[in-house]
Design a protein around this motif. Structure first.
Motif, short mmCIF file in Angstrom:
data_model
loop_
_atom_site.label_atom_id
_atom_site.label_comp_id
_atom_site.label_asym_id
_atom_site.label_seq_id
_atom_site.Cartn_x
_atom_site.Cartn_y
_atom_site.Cartn_z
N GLN A 453 47.77 112.56 49.12
CA GLN A 453 48.40 113.36 48.08
C GLN A 453 49.21 114.51 48.68
O GLN A 453 50.33 114.78 48.24
CB GLN A 453 47.34 113.94 47.14
N TYR A 456 52.38 113.26 50.39
CA TYR A 456 53.36 112.83 49.39
C TYR A 456 54.17 114.04 48.92
O TYR A 456 55.40 113.98 48.83
CB TYR A 456 52.64 112.18 48.22
N PHE B 84 57.61 105.46 49.60
CA PHE B 84 56.32 105.04 50.14
C PHE B 84 55.96 103.60 49.76
O PHE B 84 56.32 103.12 48.69
CB PHE B 84 55.21 105.96 49.63
N PRO B 87 52.77 104.57 46.80
CA PRO B 87 52.93 105.93 46.25
C PRO B 87 51.61 106.39 45.62
O PRO B 87 51.01 105.63 44.86
CB PRO B 87 54.02 105.75 45.19
N VAL B 88 51.17 107.60 45.94
CA VAL B 88 49.88 108.07 45.43
C VAL B 88 50.00 108.61 44.01
O VAL B 88 51.05 109.06 43.59
CB VAL B 88 49.25 109.17 46.31
N GLU B 89 48.88 108.56 43.32
CA GLU B 89 48.83 109.13 41.98
C GLU B 89 48.42 110.60 42.08
O GLU B 89 47.58 110.96 42.89
CB GLU B 89 47.79 108.38 41.13
N ASN B 143 52.95 108.89 39.03
CA ASN B 143 52.42 107.56 39.40
C ASN B 143 51.12 107.17 38.72
O ASN B 143 50.59 106.08 38.96
CB ASN B 143 52.22 107.45 40.93
#
Lengths: 504, 258
Positions: A453, A456, B84, B87-89, B143
């Motif tokens: 996280q 990102y 990515f 993709p992260v949440e 996401n």
């Protein structure tokens, strides 16, 4: 990176679950959990304090000093004698050094109490300065907003109440507890101890015996309180226990929103705080009680900090009544607190929204109790725990559906976030269902702010500080949006401060 | 624009990249292909500045400067964007809010005024139109609960808004069905421009049917083992990666050899 454990409980099951922080976590977030307490200072005002120790004489002294009626003294003494037979609770997930209750002073008031200031202009400028430092510009806030009445409790005595006149016009009573005892003795006598009995638990009994002051609110039938009510609590004199007592009564079809917030100066010695809050909601009444708690949490080695043992309970006495607790708990070395709802009236509603943050060596065991007694009662629990440093954060919640509570509903969502690898999150749900028509849902998740996280956000150009703040804020959103606007901003800021000023 | 010389990278003590050379100029699209474990994603992560990747040898120059000494958020502000693979949440954080925070952080870095929400919304609407993306994505958390296709489209949408100088698309095709793949590829093609370089990392050739690269690099065991035009990808698709290991590179002729 989202460890999710979802549990849907069947009636009668009440297995506690625990999630401990085990796997390694990036060091990059470590420095966020290092944070100095911003509000650490001591106001140099001479205090009038009784010597440490507790016996009947101390209670008689407190009661006499407050010129209380005999019945209240008797009530205190009855509580005291019962308290002597009780012992501190040991079932919480907390490590607490034994507290020497005879080493604590049970009353402290600013010396100027006899000729208490009539208005803010008469308040000791040093005291006002203290509030300024705390970010509570009382007069400013009162003048600018014109919507928030502030009943300030400094140590144990109320100093000033604003907007009294405007509230009076609406028929609302908002005053210190001591004043209420003198001016509205019948109301106090009728309701005191009816939600939290003096024998309820160790700390409630202690509070009943020695409570110093607090707030009293009465909203008459059909009245919607014209403004948010707010109290700022502070603890100042060293080694002085703080025993607030708050009583809020909402008559039929009335409506009130009450805000409570506090900070405390930095101290080396643990200070005991054992407050009691009682709420009563009659038919169709609505009470919203919001807390932002930021008492001194101790230093980064776990030295000092407030011991916070609070009993908060709301009684939905009337049909279709509603009581909603929202709390943001970032302070105190130890928090032991379960704001609860007794859903007595048919179709009454109880809600609990909570963010609890523990950093360094802070410990929190907090949650709620929802006791469904009436038919068609509903309760909702949203609990968010954030653990950082060596913090230990436990959610403990009881949902009890009694035999006659037809069609009761509960939804519980309990999320934990771990920052760093030395902290812990624990969940202890207790579910007791005695009526087969009940629907009880429980969901729990544990997640960790991790590389993924954070990276990102960084990769999009967002700084590490802003990223942590954004992620934590997102995690708490469900609770923050229940807070009154002004408080939500404060709560968000507090969280950022508590996790190192993450938002610049 | 980007020049990598003799790059050696270890992850957790294990050598992943072993003397990689690579360069790309503005306006170009290069594909990096290779079997699983060849070091494709490592390359992307090293350029973006992820922790845990230790450069033991070699250098990476971006716009003539040493990229490796820049923090990841500074690289982003300097125009490096990574789409990515996973993709992260970020629950509870609104997608639009997130993207505006990112854009404004980058604008601030460049000394440009930050956009207020009205100006930002206007920009977002323009980009949505170009990419034919539904604005439903804007109102959700970053996401959270997105399908695989939605996540990848969201990445491309972010790329459109942030307008990077160098974009790395890390396995953007993975997990997409053919329709989703086409949509994403169309988005990428619309963002091709003379002042932007793109590195497309992929295992499969099928993405390159839709995003036709100027150059294809084949990565195996931490090194570029072959370079060529778009036709090299076709050859690989036809022969499979085992063909590489069996010395098939030689058959492509000396001009393709790394």
């Amino acid at each position: 990176m989202h460890g999710e454990l979802k549990e849907v409980y069947k009636p009668m099951s009440s297995e506690p679950t625990q999630v401990d922080s085990t796997s390694a976590n990036p060091s990059s977030v470590d420095h966020f959990v290092q944070q100095q307490y911003r509000y650490g200072f001591v106001t140099d005002i001479e205090s009038e304090t009784v010597p440490p120790g507790l016996d009947e004489d101390v209670i008689r002294w407190i009661s006499a000093r407050k010129e209380e009626p005999q019945w209240l003294l008797d009530w205190r003494l009855e509580a005291y004698h019962h308290w002597l037979k009780m012992s501190p609770p040991d079932w919480a997930h907390l490590k607490i050094k034994p507290i020497d209750f005879q080493a604590i002073s049970y009353f402290s008031a600013p010396k100027s109490d006899k000729d208490r200031p009539k208005s803010l202009d008469e308040v000791d400028p040093k005291l006002l300065e203290t509030y300024e430092k705390l970010g509570v510009p009382l007069h400013e806030r009162a003048r600018l907003a014109g919507v928030v009445a502030v009943d300030v409790v400094f140590d144990s005595v109320s100093l000033g109440t604003t907007f009294r006149e405007e509230l009076k016009k609406a028929g609302v009573i908002f005053c210190s507890f001591s004043e209420a005892v003198h001016d509205y003795p019948d109301l106090v006598k009728q309701y005191l101890g009816t939600v939290v009995p003096s024998r309820d638990n160790f700390f409630a009994a202690l509070n009943s015996a020695v409570f110093s002051d607090g707030s009293f609110v009465f909203i008459p039938k059909g009245v919607r309180c014209p403004m948010e009510l707010s109290t700022y609590f502070r603890i100042n004199a060293a080694d002085t226990g703080q025993f607030e007592r708050t009583l809020i009564i909402a008559e039929e079809r009335s409506h009130v929103s009450y805000l409570e917030g506090c900070t405390a100066p930095m101290r080396d010695q643990n200070q005991l705080h054992a407050a009691v809050v009682e709420l009563v909601a009659m038919d169709d009444a609505n009470i919203k009680y919001s807390t932002v708690q930021n008492w001194y949490p101790g230093d980064e080695n776990g030295v000092g900090g407030i011991y916070n043992f609070v009993t908060k309970r709301g009684d939905c006495r009337g049909d279709r009544s509603r009581i909603s607790w929202t709390q943001v708990e970032t302070g105190s070395a130890i928090t032991w607190k379960y704001p609860s709802c007794i859903l007595r009236g048919d179709s009454s509603v109880g809600e609990f929204y909570s963010v609890a943050l523990t950093n360094n060596y802070q410990q929190a065991d907090t949650g709620t109790k929802m006791i469904h007694i009436g038919r068609n009662t509903r309760s909702k629990i949203i609990a968010k725990g954030i653990s950082a440093g060596h913090g230990q954060n436990a959610y403990r919640g009881l949902v009890r559906i009694t035999k006659n509570a037809e069609n009761a509903r509960n939804y519980t969502q309990c999320d934990s976030m771990l920052i760093g690898k030395n902290c812990g999150a624990h969940t202890f749900p207790y579910i007791e269902v005695s009526n087969p028509s009940a629907k009880v849902e429980h969901e729990a998740t544990t997640s960790r702010i991790g590389e993924d996280q954070l990276f990102y956000c960084l990769q999009r150009g967002i700084s590490e500080e802003d990223a942590v703040s954004m992620i934590v804020d997102g995690f708490c959103k469900q609770v923050f949006r229940e807070l009154p606007m002004e408080f939500a901003v404060e709560a968000k800021a507090l969280l950022e401060v508590s996790l190192e000023g993450a938002v610049g | 624009m980007l020049e990598i010389k003799n790059l050696h990278v270890t992850v957790g003590g294990k050598a992943i990249l072993k003397g990689l050379d690579f360069s790309i100029e503005a306006g170009q699209v290069h594909a990096i292909m290779g079997p699983n474990g060849s070091g494709k994603s490592t390359l992307g992560n090293v350029i973006a500045g992820r922790e845990g990747y230790e450069v033991t040898q070699g250098e990476v120059l971006y716009k003539g400067k040493n990229l490796l000494e820049l923090a990841p958020e500074v690289r982003a502000c300097e125009g490096i964007f990574m789409a990515f693979q996973y993709p992260v949440e970020i629950p509870g954080v609104n997608n639009t809010y997130f993207l505006r925070a990112a854009l404004n952080a980058q604008r601030k870095y460049r000394g440009e005024p930050e956009l207020d929400s009205m100006e930002f919304l206007k920009l977002v609407r323009e980009k949505l139109k170009i990419l034919h993306i539904n604005d439903d994505l804007l109102h959700r958390a970053v996401n959270e609960g997105f399908s695989g296709g939605e996540k990848k489209r969201n990445e491309i949408f972010q790329m459109a808004v942030l307008e990077p100088v160098l974009a790395i698309l890390d396995e953007t095709d993975s997990g997409l069905d053919i329709d989703a793949l086409r949509l994403v590829a169309e988005g990428v093609n619309r963002l091709r421009s003379d002042d932007r370089a793109m590195i497309v990392i992929t295992h499969y050739q099928r993405l390159l049917d839709h995003i036709v690269p100027d150059k294809v690099h084949v990565l195996a065991d931490g090194k570029i083992v072959a370079r060529g035009g778009a036709e090299l990808a076709l050859k690989l698709e036809e022969q499979g990666y085992t063909w590489l290991e069996q010395g098939g590179i030689q058959s492509l002729g000396a001009e393709l050899r790394a």
